[in-house]
Design an enzyme around this catalytic site. Sequence first.
Site, PDB file in Angstrom:
ATOM      1  N   SER B  28      26.592  35.228  45.252  1.00 40.27           N
ATOM      2  CA  SER B  28      26.890  36.650  45.416  1.00 40.27           C
ATOM      3  C   SER B  28      26.907  37.371  44.067  1.00 40.27           C
ATOM      4  CB  SER B  28      28.251  36.811  46.090  1.00 40.27           C
ATOM      5  OG  SER B  28      28.554  38.182  46.212  1.00 40.27           O
ATOM      6  N   ASN B  76      29.480  38.346  32.429  1.00 36.67           N
ATOM      7  CA  ASN B  76      29.324  39.642  33.088  1.00 36.67           C
ATOM      8  C   ASN B  76      30.683  40.222  33.405  1.00 36.67           C
ATOM      9  OD1 ASN B  76      29.908  40.144  36.158  1.00 36.67           O
ATOM     10  ND2 ASN B  76      29.379  37.963  35.965  1.00 36.67           N
ATOM     11  N   ALA B  77      30.725  41.536  33.332  1.00 36.64           N
ATOM     12  CA  ALA B  77      31.914  42.281  33.762  1.00 36.64           C
ATOM     13  C   ALA B  77      31.419  43.528  34.481  1.00 36.64           C
ATOM     14  CB  ALA B  77      32.786  42.650  32.566  1.00 36.64           C
ATOM     15  N   ILE B  78      30.683  43.287  35.563  1.00 39.89           N
ATOM     16  CA  ILE B  78      30.115  44.405  36.328  1.00 39.89           C
ATOM     17  C   ILE B  78      31.242  45.214  36.954  1.00 39.89           C
ATOM     18  CG2 ILE B  78      28.521  45.046  38.198  1.00 39.89           C
ATOM     19  CD1 ILE B  78      27.149  43.472  35.914  1.00 39.89           C
ATOM     20  N   CYS B 137      37.045  37.398  41.663  1.00 36.42           N
ATOM     21  CA  CYS B 137      36.314  38.132  40.630  1.00 36.42           C
ATOM     22  C   CYS B 137      37.243  38.421  39.463  1.00 36.42           C
ATOM     23  CB  CYS B 137      35.746  39.437  41.165  1.00 36.42           C
ATOM     24  SG  CYS B 137      34.916  40.365  39.860  1.00 36.42           S
ATOM     25  N   LYS B 172      36.064  32.304  48.706  1.00 34.90           N
ATOM     26  CA  LYS B 172      35.414  31.969  47.426  1.00 34.90           C
ATOM     27  C   LYS B 172      36.469  31.855  46.334  1.00 34.90           C
ATOM     28  CE  LYS B 172      31.641  33.050  44.287  1.00 34.90           C
ATOM     29  NZ  LYS B 172      30.400  33.827  44.095  1.00 34.90           N
ATOM     30  N   ASN B 199      33.550  30.511  41.258  1.00 38.72           N
ATOM     31  CA  ASN B 199      33.205  31.813  40.705  1.00 38.72           C
ATOM     32  C   ASN B 199      33.162  31.633  39.177  1.00 38.72           C
ATOM     33  OD1 ASN B 199      32.929  34.642  40.198  1.00 38.72           O
ATOM     34  ND2 ASN B 199      34.038  35.081  42.095  1.00 38.72           N
ATOM     35  N   GLY B 224      26.060  30.438  34.546  1.00 40.13           N
ATOM     36  CA  GLY B 224      24.873  29.814  33.973  1.00 40.13           C
ATOM     37  C   GLY B 224      25.073  28.326  33.736  1.00 40.13           C
ATOM     38  N   GLY B 250      27.723  27.165  40.599  1.00 39.82           N
ATOM     39  CA  GLY B 250      28.145  27.188  39.200  1.00 39.82           C
ATOM     40  C   GLY B 250      27.071  26.566  38.347  1.00 39.82           C
TER      41      GLY B 250
END
Lengths: 272, 309
Positions: B28, B76-78, B137, B172, B199, B224, B250
Amino acid sequence: MADMKTKTGTTVIKNTKIADGVFDMTLRYPEGKAPSEVKPGQFVGVFMNDASKLLPRPISICGWDPEKRDLRLVYRVAGKGTKELSEASSGDAFEVLGILGNGYDIRVLAGKRVLLAGGGIGAPPLLGLANALAGAPVPAQVTAALGYRTADLFLKDEFEKTSRTVIATDDGTYGFHGNVIDAVRNELVREGELPFDVICACGPLPMLRAVKALAKEFSVPAYLSLEERMACGVGACLGCVVKTAGEDPHSHVHNARICTEGPVFKAEDVEI
Amino acid sequence: MKNDTGRRPDLSVVIAGVEFKNPVMTGSGTFGSGMEYAEFVDLNRLGAVVTKGVSNVPWPGNPTPRVAEVYGGMLNAIGLQNPGVDVFIERDLAFLEDYDTKVIVNVCGKSIRDYLDVVEKLADLKRVDMLEINVSCPNVKEGAIAFGVNADSLFEITQKIKRVAAQPVIMKLTPNVTSISEMAKAAEAGGADAISLINTLTGMKIDVERQSFVLANKTGGLSGPAIHPVAVRMVYEAAHAVGIPVIGMGGIASWEDAVEMMLAGATAVAVGAMNFADPRITEKVIDGMEDYLVRHGIDSIRSIIGAVK
């Protein structure tokens, strides 16, 4: 599937240093794998061969030769990825994602009096635009105002082939002593009536903010080419957004994706 | 491709009564709603498309820069930018109607009520095969991870979501906890049909030249290949702690990574950040898994789940 976006293996034809930290690279697509259309202002994602560097580097397109299938990228070494790129020799291979993003619409700009404003490494995509405008059925009258830090210029001679070219340097060692914004303002007040129909700008964010303000002051439409740290390059990760005046088409939260809705935006549409 | 008996190996797996044609899903947030990658990947080949987290109302997300590359991975910190569930249903789910793949909708919220609003709106939709509840998240200030780092909160939210959910529920989980087994057990006790993990791991990157944070949010989630061994360990521990299926993710970058995750105990796997590095990675993982089964003379991928004890 000519319109399919693909990751394509390309070959380095040349990779030459043209100024301090600035390289001029040509990548050739294999036969049958070339993009069907390339517009000035669009970009590609270049993958590094070192797999520890995961993400494609978004690099704006400086030129495209459909006959040779040659893509020209002029880039500045800004980090580890572009450092690797700068060390490539002809014959080396790089995978490329794209063509990505929305570029300039030549039909809209053709026949107009266009002021290009390029700050530093913002100049290369504008050279592609200047060449496209010179080759349009109704050529545009193009003035290029280019700002550099010092007299270590690049691409100047190529701009001069198609455009009236004004150079500004921060240290005054060449041309106009000042930044590109001072040069743009000079151009806008050069004659009694407004000498331009449209401004197209690419460069660092503070410069683009100033161009946006000038465009408003002189009531001249402007297009800004934005950059941001990207991950996917295709609109999925929502990493590279810019605040927009209106609702963005993806999330409806006034945050458009630079890679997908951009990188070229109308100045009044973005809040930078 | 065929094995010794002349049949193609069976890649299908079943989670909470839902049959997936193969165990390969998308992580996701790394694949949009599939729409963004439909030009690169044949979505029909995927076991499932797991969509970007969706909330009850549109969320603008965090300031930029939101992403940064690090060695073997990315941060990331969307901040879960998304158009809200109404636009998601009208546009993204409608788009997925045309594809023969399972759809797992990832749901996020700031309060339990937010989550329930989304779960209720999705209840009548046949296109939604499963729900994945994002309580992990690391990039939003309220809600989200707060529910995932405390076993009591996780139990409570799982139970409340299960009461209103029409589809099977996957919780999740975040790796940013002391004991993943304890969290896995809390989700199972709350009634979760499955769990997915991991996550992202909370990380940070500093630009040494500018002496400033690279991400506007200061911290971001690490994903990654760099996190893969952590994920394998946690999937192994979680799979041994609970009886419900585990979806492993992961840093999966190859079919080997996917097989490894299944040997550790995952019933299915999701490919995340590597979609950015290679948009066709999911198809390559599926092909590689099938080839692996043929080479090992294994008829069904289900027989490798948790095979390494």
